[in-house]
Each structure stands twice: as structure tokens, then as C-alpha cells.
Design a protein around this motif. Structure first.
Motif, PDB file in Angstrom:
ATOM      1  N   TYR A   1      30.425  28.341  25.920  1.00  0.00           N
ATOM      2  CA  TYR A   1      30.332  29.891  25.203  1.00  0.00           C
ATOM      3  C   TYR A   1      31.098  29.550  24.026  1.00  0.00           C
ATOM      4  O   TYR A   1      32.136  28.850  23.766  1.00  0.00           O
ATOM      5  N   ASP A   2      30.559  30.484  23.134  1.00  0.00           N
ATOM      6  CA  ASP A   2      31.212  30.569  21.655  1.00  0.00           C
ATOM      7  C   ASP A   2      32.381  31.314  21.688  1.00  0.00           C
ATOM      8  O   ASP A   2      32.170  32.420  22.002  1.00  0.00           O
ATOM      9  N   VAL A   3      33.639  30.883  21.212  1.00  0.00           N
ATOM     10  CA  VAL A   3      34.909  31.613  21.262  1.00  0.00           C
ATOM     11  C   VAL A   3      34.788  32.657  20.242  1.00  0.00           C
ATOM     12  O   VAL A   3      35.681  33.464  20.216  1.00  0.00           O
ATOM     13  N   THR A   4      33.754  32.710  19.312  1.00  0.00           N
ATOM     14  CA  THR A   4      33.781  33.870  18.182  1.00  0.00           C
ATOM     15  C   THR A   4      32.710  34.853  18.567  1.00  0.00           C
ATOM     16  O   THR A   4      32.557  35.861  17.725  1.00  0.00           O
ATOM     17  N   ASN A   5      32.348  34.722  19.851  1.00  0.00           N
ATOM     18  CA  ASN A   5      31.341  35.640  20.150  1.00  0.00           C
ATOM     19  C   ASN A   5      31.311  36.318  21.592  1.00  0.00           C
ATOM     20  O   ASN A   5      31.187  35.511  22.714  1.00  0.00           O
ATOM     21  N   THR A   6      31.832  37.536  21.614  1.00  0.00           N
ATOM     22  CA  THR A   6      31.798  38.179  23.085  1.00  0.00           C
ATOM     23  C   THR A   6      30.816  38.207  23.998  1.00  0.00           C
ATOM     24  O   THR A   6      30.828  37.969  25.351  1.00  0.00           O
ATOM     25  N   ASN A   7      29.611  38.219  23.229  1.00  0.00           N
ATOM     26  CA  ASN A   7      28.414  38.477  24.238  1.00  0.00           C
ATOM     27  C   ASN A   7      28.028  36.977  24.779  1.00  0.00           C
ATOM     28  O   ASN A   7      27.801  37.110  25.985  1.00  0.00           O
ATOM     29  N   SER A   8      28.329  35.970  24.161  1.00  0.00           N
ATOM     30  CA  SER A   8      28.322  34.640  24.588  1.00  0.00           C
ATOM     31  C   SER A   8      29.416  34.310  25.862  1.00  0.00           C
ATOM     32  O   SER A   8      28.815  33.929  26.917  1.00  0.00           O
ATOM     33  N   PHE A   9      30.512  34.988  25.847  1.00  0.00           N
ATOM     34  CA  PHE A   9      31.453  34.851  26.782  1.00  0.00           C
ATOM     35  C   PHE A   9      31.086  35.796  28.217  1.00  0.00           C
ATOM     36  O   PHE A   9      31.182  35.362  29.311  1.00  0.00           O
ATOM     37  N   SER A  10      30.671  36.868  27.732  1.00  0.00           N
ATOM     38  CA  SER A  10      30.187  37.812  28.992  1.00  0.00           C
ATOM     39  C   SER A  10      29.096  37.146  29.812  1.00  0.00           C
ATOM     40  O   SER A  10      28.987  37.520  31.071  1.00  0.00           O
TER      41      SER A  10
ATOM     42  N   ASP B   1      36.511  25.391  15.405  1.00  0.00           N
ATOM     43  CA  ASP B   1      36.529  24.925  14.280  1.00  0.00           C
ATOM     44  C   ASP B   1      36.553  26.018  13.390  1.00  0.00           C
ATOM     45  O   ASP B   1      37.120  26.308  12.224  1.00  0.00           O
ATOM     46  N   LEU B   2      35.627  26.973  13.611  1.00  0.00           N
ATOM     47  CA  LEU B   2      35.454  28.050  12.929  1.00  0.00           C
ATOM     48  C   LEU B   2      36.710  29.010  12.779  1.00  0.00           C
ATOM     49  O   LEU B   2      36.986  29.509  11.972  1.00  0.00           O
ATOM     50  N   VAL B   3      37.550  29.114  13.771  1.00  0.00           N
ATOM     51  CA  VAL B   3      38.639  29.951  13.875  1.00  0.00           C
ATOM     52  C   VAL B   3      39.670  29.212  13.036  1.00  0.00           C
ATOM     53  O   VAL B   3      40.442  29.991  12.496  1.00  0.00           O
ATOM     54  N   GLU B   4      39.877  27.882  13.294  1.00  0.00           N
ATOM     55  CA  GLU B   4      40.925  27.063  12.515  1.00  0.00           C
ATOM     56  C   GLU B   4      40.661  27.167  11.199  1.00  0.00           C
ATOM     57  O   GLU B   4      41.791  27.201  10.394  1.00  0.00           O
TER      58      GLU B   4
ATOM     59  N   GLU C   1      38.870  24.298  25.604  1.00  0.00           N
ATOM     60  CA  GLU C   1      38.442  24.774  24.286  1.00  0.00           C
ATOM     61  C   GLU C   1      38.131  23.620  23.511  1.00  0.00           C
ATOM     62  O   GLU C   1      38.927  22.537  23.332  1.00  0.00           O
ATOM     63  N   ILE C   2      36.991  23.537  22.696  1.00  0.00           N
ATOM     64  CA  ILE C   2      36.674  22.699  21.913  1.00  0.00           C
ATOM     65  C   ILE C   2      35.959  22.775  20.505  1.00  0.00           C
ATOM     66  O   ILE C   2      35.642  23.728  20.445  1.00  0.00           O
ATOM     67  N   SER C   3      35.873  21.790  19.781  1.00  0.00           N
ATOM     68  CA  SER C   3      34.887  22.218  18.699  1.00  0.00           C
ATOM     69  C   SER C   3      33.744  20.690  18.796  1.00  0.00           C
ATOM     70  O   SER C   3      34.134  19.678  18.442  1.00  0.00           O
ATOM     71  N   ALA C   4      32.827  21.271  18.991  1.00  0.00           N
ATOM     72  CA  ALA C   4      31.646  20.083  19.039  1.00  0.00           C
ATOM     73  C   ALA C   4      31.195  19.604  17.539  1.00  0.00           C
ATOM     74  O   ALA C   4      30.793  18.376  17.425  1.00  0.00           O
TER      75      ALA C   4
END
Length: 139
Positions: free
Chosen positions: A13-22, A49-52, A78-81
């Protein structure tokens, strides 16, 4: 189903997107319903990486992702592809879990083979000979 024969499943999932996580919850349910009982599952948050870089707010805290993974008895990372951060550690964790799972399966197989060789019961009430007599086989 493509999950039926899988040894491992990585749900990302995308850590910047709650819809992705849900969506991760329904993915986990799909894996539980369609994959083998001993499949290794890893829930992975991507795009750290976007958050960092400060470009984006982290919508899914790490502890929330880890808690969901734990509730489904899954691994978590948690990773950055994009940058590769965390990818090696997550792959090593997954491979170790696969080795443990394989070792457990081999142990169960050896134990069953030994029980069969010894003519012990396959369940708590019948021996191999009892089963063949009960079914009319091999008499």
C-alpha cells in the motif's frame, strides 16, 4: 486463483494514501480465503521516500500498518521502491519466514511418514490396517 499455489504474498500500500491502506484489509481477507493455510504474508507500506523528502504527509503511521499486519499474523515492512530503502531488509525477513515455513512443513511430513511406517493411527481412533479394513480396501 493465483493465490492458491503461492508460497508467499506481498501486499503493498501507499503510506501517503489512506484509501490504498484501507484496501489492505480486503486483500488480507482474500489471502486468508484463497491461499494455502501456511502461506507467508507481508504487508508493505511503500513510498516512504515521499515522506522523507517532506513532499507529502504520511497518511498511514508505521504503528498502524504494523498493527494490522500483526492482527493477520503477517510480516510488516515499510520501504521505498524508488530509493530502495528498506527493501533488502524486507526481502531478508520474507526469505527467513519462507525457510521457517518450509522447515515446519518438512518436519510435519517426516513425522507423518514415520507414523505411517510404524502403522500408527492416522487419526486418534484408527490404524492404517483398520482404515483399509473399514473401507474394504486391500483385504
Amino acid at each position: 486463483s493465483f493465490l492458491r499455489d503461492a508460497d508467499a504474498v506481498i501486499l503493498m500500500y501507499d503510506v501517503t494514501n489512506t484509501n490504498s491502506f484501507s484496501n489492505a484489509h480486503s486483500w488480507m481477507v482474500d489471502v486468508q480465503e484463497k491461499a494455502r493455510p501456511n502461506v507467508v504474508v507481508m504487508l508493505t507500506g511503500n513510498k516512504t521516500d515521499l515522506v522523507e523528502e517532506g513532499d507529502t504527509q504520511k497518511a498511514v503511521p508505521q504503528n498502524v500498518g504494523a498493527s494490522v499486519a500483526e492482527s493477520y499474523n503477517a510480516l510488516f515492512a515499510e520501504i521505498s521502491a524508488l530509493t530502495g530503502a528498506g527493501t533488502q531488509a524486507s526481502c531478508i525477513s520474507l526469505v527467513r519466514a519462507l525457510h521457517r515455513s518450509e522447515d515446519e512443513e518438512m518436519s510435519k511430513t517426516r513425522e507423518l511418514a514415520q507414523r505411517l511406517a510404524d502403522g500408527q493411527a492416522l487419526d486418534s481412533s484408527m490404524t492404517v490396517d483398520d482404515r483399509s479394513k473399514a473401507t474394504g480396501c486391500c483385504t
